[in-house]
Design an enzyme around this catalytic site. Structure first.
Site, PDB file in Angstrom:
ATOM      1  CG  PHE A  95      79.792 139.690  83.465  1.00  0.00           C
ATOM      2  CD1 PHE A  95      79.303 139.568  84.761  1.00  0.00           C
ATOM      3  CD2 PHE A  95      79.610 138.623  82.594  1.00  0.00           C
ATOM      4  CE1 PHE A  95      78.660 138.407  85.183  1.00  0.00           C
ATOM      5  CE2 PHE A  95      78.975 137.468  83.005  1.00  0.00           C
ATOM      6  CZ  PHE A  95      78.499 137.351  84.305  1.00  0.00           C
TER       7      PHE A  95
ATOM      8  CE  LYS B 296      85.498 143.510  74.408  1.00  0.00           C
ATOM      9  NZ  LYS B 296      84.288 144.022  75.136  1.00  0.00           N
TER      10      LYS B 296
ATOM     11  CD  GLU C 115      79.745 144.104  75.762  1.00  0.00           C
ATOM     12  OE1 GLU C 115      79.103 143.297  75.055  1.00  0.00           O
ATOM     13  OE2 GLU C 115      80.973 143.980  75.990  1.00  0.00           O
ATOM     14  NE  ARG C 116      76.943 140.625  79.731  1.00  0.00           N
ATOM     15  CZ  ARG C 116      76.715 139.335  79.882  1.00  0.00           C
ATOM     16  NH1 ARG C 116      76.774 138.795  81.089  1.00  0.00           N
ATOM     17  NH2 ARG C 116      76.446 138.578  78.844  1.00  0.00           N
TER      18      ARG C 116
ATOM     19  CB  SER D 128      81.788 131.573  77.298  1.00  0.00           C
ATOM     20  OG  SER D 128      81.871 132.029  75.960  1.00  0.00           O
TER      21      SER D 128
ATOM     22  CB  CYS E 198      85.838 130.949  85.741  1.00  0.00           C
ATOM     23  SG  CYS E 198      87.394 131.690  86.247  1.00  0.00           S
TER      24      CYS E 198
ATOM     25  CD  GLU F 290      81.175 128.681  83.395  1.00  0.00           C
ATOM     26  OE1 GLU F 290      81.981 128.986  84.291  1.00  0.00           O
ATOM     27  OE2 GLU F 290      81.329 129.009  82.193  1.00  0.00           O
TER      28      GLU F 290
END
Length: 498
Positions: free
Chosen positions: A148, A172, A175-176, A225, A280, A382
């Site tokens: 996201f 893909k 979805e957020r 992640s 990140c 994190e």
């Protein structure tokens, strides 16, 4: 309510019938919903990709490059609307959203040079009358699974290289905030890209697993992640795919005693709190070397952090906006509480931050935590929010050791005026990307992006020449044109290079 659908050539199957909320993080209100697909949706995308990819692969590289040039132009022309759409779903401020699009655009620019990048190797006279040459050919169908936090940049990192070398690509996105990836796919078709070459499917774990298991998908690129990256890598490789999976990070900023603290503080604040820390390559850990350096740095950090302006995503004066969802806001605040319980000194506390007129927004105030130690869970993991932790180092050796021993190895920065110290640090530190007086050392598009340890799984980095290598396979040809004299037993001799 606005609905975000898959971007697939041909008829789109119904899928699961499930949907996912798309929030406006600045207001705390649901603004849209996205359809979640399943294997039937993926199968439809794969079928379209299979139909389109052979002709695209057979298109000569300069013609593919012309499409990429036009794609680049359309992204530039739509920069403002893309950034505003991105900011409305993610929460980052519009200027930051433009940077998101721009860094992806730079990879599209690199992909415009694909005819040069794809040139193979040639050896004339490798043996008597023998020439050897290599060529790079597309894999077929590739897929990308993106997070996201950079809904434009990371999809463009993956798709631009995959498509330019002749593959079809199925994305893909998260979805957020799925709307910008769909818009980018629309612009690709508008640029002259064939239908079926760039498609977007939406979904959650069900769709991820369908991608990893689909026998027609040759390669998968992932960013997210570390736990999920490890899962994606293992499952994809078990299914016979080529996989690159980029994971989490806990980037350190080393501050040497000779650093220019005014410049360093400005860099640290931008790197730690920009985009609400949801990147990140953020810099969530500062490591001053020596107690004197720590105290001088802290004295300058406090007022710089306290004057940060937090605002809604379309506030031109805001330096960062809300985080992406209410769940993520709670997660960040839980980590602050954990750090406090572990003995961290909360110097500036961003919990409970409220923006007047937007009390329901997902805002977290800037947070500074001192006296953090390496045994704390809040240091090991994190946080992915606007939280800066200070870990004090006694000497240069400690400064090298801390990021080298951490489970993540994405990025690190050192702030110093000493060239020898910088060179020694860059050589010895066990981290994939190093900045010297550069707080966010994301490489330019013609190099490549990738971390070490639990920050990266797989043998290839993102974009640049490594991206080209990931999305292609090498074919080597050894050729001889006989003059007709090879008869009898000589006709069966294996040619040698002697």
């Amino acid at each position: 309510m606005r609905h975000v659908d898959h971007f697939i050539t041909g008829t789109v199957p119904q899928g699961t019938g499930r949907t996912h909320k798309i929030w406006n993080p600045s207001t705390g209100q649901v603004q849209a919903e996205v359809k979640l697909g399943d294997k039937s949706v993926l199968d439809a995308a794969v079928a379209a990709a299979q139909a389109a990819q052979p002709a695209w692969a057979a298109t000569n590289p300069q013609r593919r490059a012309r499409v990429m040039f036009r794609y680049k132009e359309l992204i530039e022309q739509n920069m403002q609307s893309l950034a505003e759409l991105l900011a409305s779903e993610h929460g980052k401020v519009v200027d930051d959203a433009k940077g998101d699009v721009q860094r992806g655009l730079e990879v599209v620019e690199f992909a415009c040079g694909i005819p040069q990048v794809l040139k193979g190797e040639y050896t004339h006279g490798a043996g008597p009358g023998i020439d050897v040459y290599s060529m790079r050919q597309p894999l077929g169908i590739g897929a990308g699974i993106t997070p996201f936090n950079f809904p434009a940049m990371i999809p463009l990192w993956m798709s631009a290289m995959a498509i330019a070398v002749g593959n079809a690509f199925i994305l893909k996105p998260s979805e957020r905030d799925p709307s910008v990836p769909v818009r980018l796919a629309e612009l690709f078709v508008e640029a002259g890209g064939p239908e079926g070459i760039l498609q977007v499917v939406h979904g959650d774990k069900e769709m991820v697993d369908a991608i990893l298991d689909h026998e027609a998908i040759a390669a998968v690129s992932f960013v997210g992640s570390s736990d999920i990256a490890h899962y994606v890598y293992n499952r994809g490789v078990a299914a016979g795919k080529r996989v690159q999976a980029m994971g989490g990070a806990k980037n350190h900023g080393i501050v040497m005693p000779d650093a220019d603290l005014d410049v360093t503080v400005n860099d640290l604040v931008g790197a730690a709190f920009g985009s609400a820390g949801e990147r990140c390559m953020a810099l969530p850990v500062v490591v001053p070397v020596g107690e004197d350096t720590a105290e001088r740095l802290k004295e300058k950090l406090i007022p710089a952090i306290e004057k940060l302006r937090v605002g809604v995503s379309n506030d031109p004066e805001a330096q960062y906006g809300p985080v992406v969802t209410p769940e993520h806001k709670q997660r960040i605040e839980n980590w602050i509480a954990t750090a406090e319980k572990e003995g961290g000194e909360i110097v500036i506390d961003g919990r409970g931050f409220s923006l007047q007129g937007h009390e329901d927004g997902f805002f977290v105030g800037p947070t500074l935590i001192d006296r953090v130690t390496t045994d704390m869970e809040s240091y090991k993991e994190e946080i992915f929010g606007p939280v800066l932790q200070m870990v004090r180092a006694d000497n240069f050796e400690d400064a090298v050791r801390l990021p080298s021993e951490h489970q993540y190895g994405n990025g690190v920065a050192i702030f110093t005026r000493n060239g020898h110290a910088a060179r020694e640090f860059a050589n010895r530190v066990q981290v994939g990307m190093v900045g010297i007086n550069v707080p966010i050392p994301v490489p330019v598009s013609y190099h490549s992006f990738g971390g070490w340890k639990r920050s990266g799984f797989g043998d290839h980095n993102q974009y640049g020449m490594d991206g080209m290598r990931f999305w292609t396979k090498v074919k080597t040809v050894t050729q001889r044109w006989p003059d007709g004299s090879a008869t009898g037993e000589n006709a069966f001799v294996i040619p040698t290079m002697g």
